[in-house]
Write a protein that holds these residues in place. Structure first.
Motif, PDB file in Angstrom:
ATOM      1  N   SER A  24       3.519  -1.778   0.866  1.00 48.35           N
ATOM      2  CA  SER A  24       4.707  -1.169   1.652  1.00 48.35           C
ATOM      3  C   SER A  24       4.748  -1.478   3.028  1.00 48.35           C
ATOM      4  O   SER A  24       3.623  -1.745   3.839  1.00 48.35           O
ATOM      5  CB  SER A  24       4.535   0.471   1.284  1.00 48.35           C
ATOM      6  N   GLY A  45      11.405  -1.552   1.058  1.00 43.83           N
ATOM      7  CA  GLY A  45      10.347  -1.284   1.642  1.00 43.83           C
ATOM      8  C   GLY A  45       8.945  -1.899   1.429  1.00 43.83           C
ATOM      9  O   GLY A  45       7.926  -1.468   1.740  1.00 43.83           O
ATOM     10  N   VAL A  46       8.926  -3.135   0.601  1.00 41.90           N
ATOM     11  CA  VAL A  46       7.850  -3.600   0.059  1.00 41.90           C
ATOM     12  C   VAL A  46       7.642  -5.196   0.478  1.00 41.90           C
ATOM     13  O   VAL A  46       8.992  -5.785   0.109  1.00 41.90           O
ATOM     14  CB  VAL A  46       7.682  -3.539  -1.490  1.00 41.90           C
TER      15      VAL A  46
END
Length: 399
Positions: free
Chosen positions: A14, A39-40
């Motif tokens: 993340s 978000g990763v």
């Protein structure tokens, strides 16, 4: 200025985890890291495997989804044409076994794409008649001063129940439907290979779909010992988009076919008007009692053999010598051998004319050359080319 924070190869973390490791927000938005899910991120030069991405998708991003379509095909090792869905079939061919299990990469070694493009993609190393090939290795780590090479993550297809709102970012193709039969691969819930055949039936031309069906009847089938009648039953039960095409492909499929190149060659020959050749003809070796020689396709009653020459024939001098010995042995017991490459399948006039002469020399009837002369030959070869428009699976309209 040298980079001070190393990027662990294969990491899929993340944004918060990367920042906690000392990666700046500026670097997160730069070329060194690629966003896989919202978000990763993963290192662009040495990204997480396709297997790891699917695990993250199934457990964190869209819990309970089923990995499907071309993504499932890659995990199963099903043969796909090089142009399809971003070349994801190449990744499936590069699957390797590790101490953690079977791992399908998300990026090929830098030296691979040109060498493995086109006909090279249609002779998998698992073929019983192909030479063994070394396992794909990971790309070398980029130094602090080398530019990070460009990379596009492979598409991730999954199935979720109809209704509701499901989003996992632009790289994930979400299909809303009943998942059908599933199997487990390294802890992942994945569409059954026959279900994948049906899913691919919505996007692949028939000749490429038959290559997948041939694989399901062969020695490398990911669900061995499943007879064709059971495969047909799965397709009969699941009367959905792709089922008719998958049934047609299964009806044209044959056991003991070693590569998609041989599938294309067999279908080309029958479309040209010749009798259907038999795959994988076994000939006793006169020089080694108890051993046999194998011919890709042929007509045993006429002693006419047909060989598909994939790229694996060029891998070294030893393979070339073995091929020459095999040809000489078969010729010595009366076999008339014809050879074809991917280029011959695309432009088949030369090969089909040579096959016609072999038939006539054997005293057998043969189709007229007008079947493959001029525009007729171009029509026969057209089905081996990528479609002019669209090479990806269609994304279902959101409800």
């Amino acid at each position: 200025m040298p980079r001070t924070t190393p990027l662990p190869p294969g990491a899929l973390l993340s944004r918060a985890d990367w920042i906690a490791r000392g990666v700046s927000t500026q670097r997160l938005s730069g070329p060194d890291l690629t966003r896989i899910f919202p978000g990763v991120y993963t290192p662009t030069a040495q990204p997480a495997s396709l297997t790891a991405m699917c695990h993250r998708l199934q457990t964190h991003v869209l819990p309970g989804c089923v990995i499907s379509h071309s993504t499932a095909a890659a995990l199963h090792g099903l043969p796909l044409p090089w142009w399809f869905d971003g070349g994801i079939g190449l990744l499936g061919e590069s699957t390797r076994r590790t101490t953690q299990g079977r791992i399908t990469p998300s990026r090929l070694p830098e030296a691979s794409p040109d060498a493995r493009r086109g006909e090279a993609l249609h002779q998998p190393a698992t073929s019983p008649r192909a030479a063994s090939q070394p396992a794909a290795s990971q790309p070398a780590a980029a130094s602090s001063f080398e530019p990070t090479p460009a990379w596009t993550p492979p598409p991730l297809h999954c199935i979720v129940p109809p209704g509701g709102s499901h989003s996992a970012g632009p790289g994930v193709r979400v299909h809303r439907s009943h998942p059908g039969q599933t199997v487990s691969i390294e802890g992942l819930v994945v569409s059954h290979p026959v279900e994948v055949l049906r899913q691919l039936g919505t996007a692949l031309p028939l000749v490429d779909l038959v290559a997948v069906a041939d694989h399901l009847l062969g020695e490398a089938n990911p669900v061995p010992d499943m007879p064709p009648v059971d495969m047909r039953e799965i397709l009969r039960r699941e009367q959905r988009h792709g089922s008719p095409a998958a049934r047609n492909a299964l009806a044209l499929a044959r056991p003991r076919v070693a590569s998609p190149g041989e599938t294309r060659l067999r279908l080309l020959i029958t479309r040209a008007g010749f009798p259907e050749p038999t795959p994988d003809i076994v000939v006793p070796d006169p020089d080694a009692p108890g051993h046999v020689r194998r011919i890709d396709l042929g007509y045993a009653h006429l002693l006419i053999g047909i060989e598909y020459q994939g790229e694996y024939h060029r891998i070294g001098r030893d393979q070339w010598r073995a091929d020459e010995r095999r040809r000489d042995t078969l010729a010595s017991v009366g076999w008339d051998l014809r050879y074809a490459t991917a280029a011959d399948i695309a432009r088949p006039q030369r090969f089909l004319s040579a096959l016609q002469r072999s038939f006539l020399r054997a005293g057998a009837e043969a189709p007229h050359a007008s079947n493959w002369a001029g525009s007729a030959g171009a029509e026969l070869g057209r089905s081996t080319a990528p479609p002019a428009h669209g090479a990806r699976l269609a994304h279902p309209a959101r409800r």
